[in-house]
Design an enzyme around this catalytic site. Structure first.
Site, PDB file in Angstrom:
ATOM      1  N   LYS A 134     -38.769  -6.414  14.033  1.00  0.00           N
ATOM      2  CA  LYS A 134     -39.904  -5.986  13.217  1.00  0.00           C
ATOM      3  C   LYS A 134     -41.051  -5.605  14.139  1.00  0.00           C
ATOM      4  O   LYS A 134     -41.270  -6.258  15.161  1.00  0.00           O
ATOM      5  CB  LYS A 134     -40.283  -7.140  12.275  1.00  0.00           C
TER       6      LYS A 134
ATOM      7  N   ASP B 172     -39.707 -14.386   8.587  1.00  0.00           N
ATOM      8  CA  ASP B 172     -40.298 -13.426   9.530  1.00  0.00           C
ATOM      9  C   ASP B 172     -41.056 -14.217  10.582  1.00  0.00           C
ATOM     10  O   ASP B 172     -42.101 -14.804  10.295  1.00  0.00           O
ATOM     11  CB  ASP B 172     -41.260 -12.467   8.811  1.00  0.00           C
TER      12      ASP B 172
ATOM     13  N   LYS C 213     -37.418  -3.372  10.831  1.00  0.00           N
ATOM     14  CA  LYS C 213     -38.476  -3.444   9.826  1.00  0.00           C
ATOM     15  C   LYS C 213     -39.758  -2.886  10.415  1.00  0.00           C
ATOM     16  O   LYS C 213     -40.237  -3.360  11.445  1.00  0.00           O
ATOM     17  CB  LYS C 213     -38.692  -4.887   9.357  1.00  0.00           C
TER      18      LYS C 213
END
Lengths: 233, 233
Positions: A163, A99, A192
């Protein structure tokens, strides 16, 4: 879709499998790490999202855990070369997901080529390991036009997920933002939702809006609350 | 020493020369950068503390500016190799000072060797460029015993400054912490106070307590307030 329908469509296990169990508080100790690993195992979360240091420790100690490590977190303050170096180290150690935060200052400067270069550098490293790359665009600092542009860059750079937030810069996952990002990325990437997700209803509403994963440090509570909601329906 | 004595001992220019003018907000634009450069020049601050991206931009556009860039900021989430790679890139571009966050998770795990390795990796890169390395120990997350230990590690690793806080994780520079760090490092390193310093009285009190540098985004206001304090004494 009304999120209440998910009380019929999902079970606890499938909900948990959409949650990235996140343990990133800067003061975290090894005891915090052990507790997070135990929760990950008990609930069957998608992965355990950790700092580079904790990721390396966890990979040595707990071989059964799917580890996600963060890069350039939480402000995107890195360079393409440094991020790719860190990515390679983590991937070689066994990290399955990364991430990363996009370079927020490059984005705000309109230097989209640099933002893309940073993402692509990590994506290239991840490719040979079959690892997933999620890119945090930090929606709380962007207007809608910027969210659209950022999502396009993430997809064009070949990352697997857009995300929403780090959870450390004030931004919160919203239904609006998840739907907006989903409308941009379509089937080319997943979404996400992360940042301030603390309760089952919110997690389910974000999934209804198009989120494929939920990032939260309160996964256990969310699953417990889901259980109660299912019972009470 | 009573900080009021500094109203006699310092002038505006010498106070400004102890202030690292800091512009790190994650949503910062190029206009913010230009304003910070203009303020840096007007007041004569010690340096301009920037993200890696802004540091590289500033070094190309504004040749007269002494640039400090941050590494592993603000949570220390990096690795020794990745930090040293980023340091080298920045130093080669012309950065004169590096403010890095120690690996907080490694520290909290008691893995002091790893913390030191991360600092030393950056110090080694800085050495051949004659650049300064300041290491943020994030006092707000440490008890006094930990602050002492962290300061010792920073000095042993060869860094030039122990720095209190990032300003992004809730910690604030305190007189207690500056005095404590100073008592540990003595003449082997300097002390940079940072985190929540917004007014001249506080900056002066921290300097009285032993701070050699002040890190703040409100340097211009502090210098203006200093002028008024001198006038009014």
């Amino acid at each position: 879709m009304d999120w209440r329908l998910l009380l019929e469509l999902l079970d606890e296990r499938s909900l948990a499998s959409m949650i990235d169990h996140t343990m990133l508080k800067p003061s975290a100790t090894l005891e915090d790490l052990e507790r997070a690993v135990e929760e990950y195992r008990r609930y069957g979360f998608a992965c355990l999202a950790l700092s580079p240091y904790h990721a390396l420790v966890a990979l040595k100690r707990f071989r059964d855990v799917r580890i996600c490590a963060v890069i350039a977190f939480p402000m995107g303050f890195s360079s393409p070369r440094a991020s790719s170096m860190l990515a390679r180290e983590l991937l070689e150690a066994g990290v399955a997901e990364l991430d990363m935060v996009m370079d927020l200052h490059a984005f705000k400067a309109g230097d989209y080529a640099r933002v893309k270069e940073g993402i692509r550098a990590v994506v290239e490293e991840a490719k040979s390991f079959g690892a997933l790359v999620k890119v945090i665009i930090e929606t709380g600092l962007l207007n809608d036009e910027e969210k659209i542009k950022a999502s396009q860059i993430v997809v064009d750079a070949g990352a697997h997920f857009v995300k929403t937030c780090t959870g450390f810069l004030g931004g919160r996952a919203t239904i609006h933002d998840v739907a907006l990002i989903k409308s941009v990325v379509g089937d080319r990437a997943k979404v996400k939702a992360s940042g301030g997700i603390r309760h089952a209803e919110d997690a389910l509403a974000l999934i209804s809006a198009g989120a494929d994963r939920i990032g939260t440090s309160t996964g256990p509570r969310i699953v417990e609350e889901f259980r109660e909601l299912v019972k009470g329906r």
